[in-house]
Enzyme design. Structure first.
Site, PDB file in Angstrom:
ATOM      1  N   ARG A   1      26.837  55.368  32.745  1.00 59.02           N
ATOM      2  CA  ARG A   1      27.390  54.488  33.786  1.00 59.02           C
ATOM      3  C   ARG A   1      26.310  53.555  34.334  1.00 59.02           C
ATOM      4  O   ARG A   1      26.561  52.387  34.595  1.00 59.02           O
ATOM      5  CB  ARG A   1      27.982  55.333  34.932  1.00 59.02           C
ATOM      6  CG  ARG A   1      29.307  55.972  34.544  1.00 59.02           C
ATOM      7  CD  ARG A   1      29.698  57.093  35.476  1.00 59.02           C
ATOM      8  NE  ARG A   1      29.811  56.698  36.856  1.00 59.02           N
ATOM      9  CZ  ARG A   1      29.692  57.535  37.895  1.00 59.02           C
ATOM     10  NH1 ARG A   1      29.460  58.832  37.681  1.00 59.02           N
ATOM     11  NH2 ARG A   1      29.803  57.108  39.110  1.00 59.02           N
TER      12      ARG A   1
ATOM     13  N   ARG B   1      33.453  64.917  40.683  1.00 59.60           N
ATOM     14  CA  ARG B   1      34.162  63.999  39.794  1.00 59.60           C
ATOM     15  C   ARG B   1      33.806  64.268  38.339  1.00 59.60           C
ATOM     16  O   ARG B   1      32.664  64.601  38.023  1.00 59.60           O
ATOM     17  CB  ARG B   1      33.784  62.549  40.158  1.00 59.60           C
ATOM     18  CG  ARG B   1      34.858  61.851  40.936  1.00 59.60           C
ATOM     19  CD  ARG B   1      34.408  60.554  41.515  1.00 59.60           C
ATOM     20  NE  ARG B   1      33.811  59.624  40.556  1.00 59.60           N
ATOM     21  CZ  ARG B   1      33.402  58.396  40.886  1.00 59.60           C
ATOM     22  NH1 ARG B   1      33.547  57.962  42.117  1.00 59.60           N
ATOM     23  NH2 ARG B   1      32.864  57.614  39.985  1.00 59.60           N
TER      24      ARG B   1
ATOM     25  N   ARG C   1      33.446  43.672  37.897  1.00 55.04           N
ATOM     26  CA  ARG C   1      32.376  44.467  37.307  1.00 55.04           C
ATOM     27  C   ARG C   1      31.854  43.858  36.010  1.00 55.04           C
ATOM     28  O   ARG C   1      30.926  44.394  35.408  1.00 55.04           O
ATOM     29  CB  ARG C   1      32.965  45.823  36.976  1.00 55.04           C
ATOM     30  CG  ARG C   1      32.157  46.993  37.420  1.00 55.04           C
ATOM     31  CD  ARG C   1      33.040  48.178  37.127  1.00 55.04           C
ATOM     32  NE  ARG C   1      32.391  49.414  37.243  1.00 55.04           N
ATOM     33  CZ  ARG C   1      32.568  50.238  38.270  1.00 55.04           C
ATOM     34  NH1 ARG C   1      33.307  49.890  39.294  1.00 55.04           N
ATOM     35  NH2 ARG C   1      31.988  51.399  38.269  1.00 55.04           N
TER      36      ARG C   1
ATOM     37  N   LYS D   1      29.179  52.291  47.778  1.00 53.66           N
ATOM     38  CA  LYS D   1      30.261  51.302  47.935  1.00 53.66           C
ATOM     39  C   LYS D   1      31.494  51.946  48.570  1.00 53.66           C
ATOM     40  O   LYS D   1      32.067  51.412  49.520  1.00 53.66           O
ATOM     41  CB  LYS D   1      30.651  50.703  46.567  1.00 53.66           C
ATOM     42  CG  LYS D   1      29.499  50.034  45.822  1.00 53.66           C
ATOM     43  CD  LYS D   1      29.934  49.449  44.506  1.00 53.66           C
ATOM     44  CE  LYS D   1      30.417  50.455  43.471  1.00 53.66           C
ATOM     45  NZ  LYS D   1      29.378  51.387  42.980  1.00 53.66           N
TER      46      LYS D   1
ATOM     47  N   ARG E   1      27.301  64.461  45.038  1.00 57.20           N
ATOM     48  CA  ARG E   1      28.582  63.998  45.596  1.00 57.20           C
ATOM     49  C   ARG E   1      29.708  65.018  45.402  1.00 57.20           C
ATOM     50  O   ARG E   1      29.833  65.654  44.370  1.00 57.20           O
ATOM     51  CB  ARG E   1      29.006  62.691  44.937  1.00 57.20           C
ATOM     52  CG  ARG E   1      30.408  62.275  45.366  1.00 57.20           C
ATOM     53  CD  ARG E   1      30.757  60.873  44.994  1.00 57.20           C
ATOM     54  NE  ARG E   1      30.446  60.573  43.619  1.00 57.20           N
ATOM     55  CZ  ARG E   1      30.341  59.337  43.155  1.00 57.20           C
ATOM     56  NH1 ARG E   1      30.492  58.316  43.959  1.00 57.20           N
ATOM     57  NH2 ARG E   1      30.059  59.134  41.886  1.00 57.20           N
TER      58      ARG E   1
HETATM   59  P1  AP5 Z   1      29.649  56.595  47.105  1.00 57.96           P
HETATM   60  O1  AP5 Z   1      30.052  55.880  48.335  1.00 57.96           O
HETATM   61  O2  AP5 Z   1      30.637  57.512  46.451  1.00 57.96           O
HETATM   62  O3  AP5 Z   1      29.039  55.555  46.044  1.00 57.96           O
HETATM   63  P2  AP5 Z   1      29.747  54.483  45.122  1.00 57.96           P
HETATM   64  O4  AP5 Z   1      28.866  53.282  45.098  1.00 57.96           O
HETATM   65  O5  AP5 Z   1      31.168  54.287  45.531  1.00 57.96           O
HETATM   66  O6  AP5 Z   1      29.615  55.240  43.741  1.00 57.96           O
HETATM   67  P3  AP5 Z   1      30.629  55.445  42.543  1.00 57.96           P
HETATM   68  O7  AP5 Z   1      29.966  56.450  41.654  1.00 57.96           O
HETATM   69  O8  AP5 Z   1      32.011  55.756  43.029  1.00 57.96           O
HETATM   70  O9  AP5 Z   1      30.616  54.064  41.885  1.00 57.96           O
HETATM   71  P4  AP5 Z   1      31.045  53.732  40.469  1.00 57.96           P
HETATM   72  O10 AP5 Z   1      30.977  52.262  40.516  1.00 57.96           O
HETATM   73  O11 AP5 Z   1      30.290  54.387  39.387  1.00 57.96           O
HETATM   74  O12 AP5 Z   1      32.490  54.431  40.355  1.00 57.96           O
HETATM   75  P5  AP5 Z   1      33.968  53.857  40.328  1.00 57.96           P
HETATM   76  O13 AP5 Z   1      34.823  54.885  40.924  1.00 57.96           O
HETATM   77  O14 AP5 Z   1      34.015  52.470  40.843  1.00 57.96           O
HETATM   78  O15 AP5 Z   1      28.304  57.404  47.464  1.00 57.96           O
HETATM   79  C1  AP5 Z   1      27.682  58.220  46.486  1.00 57.96           C
HETATM   80  C2  AP5 Z   1      27.125  59.476  47.173  1.00 57.96           C
HETATM   81  O16 AP5 Z   1      26.030  59.105  48.013  1.00 57.96           O
HETATM   82  C3  AP5 Z   1      28.126  60.187  48.081  1.00 57.96           C
HETATM   83  O17 AP5 Z   1      27.949  61.574  47.940  1.00 57.96           O
HETATM   84  C4  AP5 Z   1      27.771  59.725  49.514  1.00 57.96           C
HETATM   85  O18 AP5 Z   1      28.056  60.731  50.462  1.00 57.96           O
HETATM   86  C5  AP5 Z   1      26.273  59.465  49.380  1.00 57.96           C
HETATM   87  N1  AP5 Z   1      25.809  58.328  50.174  1.00 57.96           N
HETATM   88  C6  AP5 Z   1      26.405  57.115  50.326  1.00 57.96           C
HETATM   89  N2  AP5 Z   1      25.643  56.295  51.084  1.00 57.96           N
HETATM   90  C7  AP5 Z   1      24.527  57.003  51.397  1.00 57.96           C
HETATM   91  C8  AP5 Z   1      23.350  56.689  52.152  1.00 57.96           C
HETATM   92  N3  AP5 Z   1      23.173  55.480  52.724  1.00 57.96           N
HETATM   93  N4  AP5 Z   1      22.405  57.648  52.272  1.00 57.96           N
HETATM   94  C9  AP5 Z   1      22.569  58.881  51.697  1.00 57.96           C
HETATM   95  N5  AP5 Z   1      23.664  59.233  50.983  1.00 57.96           N
HETATM   96  C10 AP5 Z   1      24.636  58.300  50.828  1.00 57.96           C
HETATM   97  O19 AP5 Z   1      34.241  53.746  38.762  1.00 57.96           O
HETATM   98  C11 AP5 Z   1      34.414  54.885  37.958  1.00 57.96           C
HETATM   99  C12 AP5 Z   1      34.822  54.450  36.540  1.00 57.96           C
HETATM  100  O20 AP5 Z   1      36.092  53.751  36.590  1.00 57.96           O
HETATM  101  C13 AP5 Z   1      33.883  53.464  35.845  1.00 57.96           C
HETATM  102  O21 AP5 Z   1      32.829  54.138  35.196  1.00 57.96           O
HETATM  103  C14 AP5 Z   1      34.848  52.791  34.857  1.00 57.96           C
HETATM  104  O22 AP5 Z   1      35.117  53.596  33.744  1.00 57.96           O
HETATM  105  C15 AP5 Z   1      36.127  52.665  35.655  1.00 57.96           C
HETATM  106  N6  AP5 Z   1      36.190  51.405  36.425  1.00 57.96           N
HETATM  107  C16 AP5 Z   1      36.236  51.281  37.779  1.00 57.96           C
HETATM  108  N7  AP5 Z   1      36.282  49.997  38.123  1.00 57.96           N
HETATM  109  C17 AP5 Z   1      36.285  49.282  36.965  1.00 57.96           C
HETATM  110  C18 AP5 Z   1      36.314  47.896  36.668  1.00 57.96           C
HETATM  111  N8  AP5 Z   1      36.337  46.979  37.650  1.00 57.96           N
HETATM  112  N9  AP5 Z   1      36.278  47.515  35.369  1.00 57.96           N
HETATM  113  C19 AP5 Z   1      36.248  48.426  34.381  1.00 57.96           C
HETATM  114  N10 AP5 Z   1      36.217  49.761  34.587  1.00 57.96           N
HETATM  115  C20 AP5 Z   1      36.234  50.184  35.871  1.00 57.96           C
END
Ligand code: AP5
Length: 236
Positions: free
Chosen positions: A191, A180, A102, A27, A146
């Protein structure tokens, strides 16, 4: 799928784009590319929360332990945070929501927010909702590989799939790359469970409304990007 030439895309309004998908789906990676192409901001609730944790704000203090356990931050805190961000002027032409909504409660809140905007003369009403589907083992490899940079852009790398040119340094701003805090094995599992329990129903919510578009997120990064652009540019 072929996307429209960039020159035509810099100034038109883009409906809000919502990116759904499990942790590691890509994402953040795709949101940055969409933001760059269309000149609209990426609103990543994860990034905003991490900035608050790092800055030691009241919100950051409340969120820190919850995030470290891989659980979701309470809806009210996140919705207030998003509402504040969406009032910023740079959201006027459109924006990308990465990691929000979410939970079904967040999705309901967002619909009410868009409806209110419409009533008060705003434009953003029908979002483009894209879910990225990725194989479970691939997700684990993406998350464990990552690295993110420590500069404000939070550029994303992967030791297996998207390595930096120089070990542990960001290609774009030269800042150090770090792992991270929630990319530890026991937290990753939690997660992914939270995604199944709380976020999958959000996709069902949009599906029932006929608004969900599913994309194959298993493809190489550039191919996923091209498919995203196509969907955005051919959305009614
Ligand atoms: P990346 O682009 O970083 O993936 P992502 O989907 O953004 O993954 P996240 O782990 O950031 O998502 P998340 O939802 O767990 O975390 P968030 O920060 O929102 O890609 C991942 C890896 O793959 C990278 O190394 C990239 O290079 C590689 N890659 C990408 N595309 C690829 C491809 N096509 N092929 C090969 N490699 C590829 O949330 C973190 C925490 O914050 C949550 O756990 C929660 O505690 C809190 N939080 C955030 N939002 C909310 C909410 N709305 N409500 C409540 N709590 C929340």
């Amino acid at each position: 799928m072929g996307a429209t030439p960039l020159a035509q895309e810099g100034s038109r309004n883009i409906g809000p784009v919502i990116l759904l998908g499990p942790p590691g789906a890509g994402k953040g990676t795709q949101a940055k590319r969409i933001a760059e192409r269309y000149g609209i901001p990426q609103i990543s609730t994860g990034d905003i929360l991490r900035n608050n944790v790092q800055g030691g704000t009241e919100l950051g203090v409340q969120a820190k332990a919850i995030m470290a356990r891989g659980e979701l931050v309470p809806d009210e805190l996140v919705c207030n945070m998003v509402a504040d961000r969406l009032r910023d002027q740079d959201c006027e032409r459109g924006f990308i929501l990465d990691g929000f909504p979410r939970t079904p409660a967040q999705a309901g809140w967002l619909d009410a927010f868009f409806e209110h905007q419409l009533v008060t003369g705003g434009e953003h009403c029908l979002p483009i909702v894209i879910r990225m589907d990725v194989d479970y083992n691939q997700l684990i490899r993406r998350i464990t590989g990552r690295k993110t940079c420590t500069a404000p852009g939070q550029h994303i790398y992967n030791v297996y799939f998207q390595p930096p040119r120089v070990d542990n340094l960001c290609d774009i701003d030269g800042s150090t790359l770090v792992t991270r805090n929630d990319d530890r094995e026991e937290v990753i599992r939690k997660r992914l469970q939270e995604y199944e329990r709380q976020t999958r129903p959000v996709a069902d919510y949009y599906q029932q409304k006929g608004r969900l578009i599913s994309l194959n997120g298993d493809l190489p990064v550039d191919e996923v990007t091209q498919n995203m652009f196509y969907v955005i540019e051919h959305h009614p």
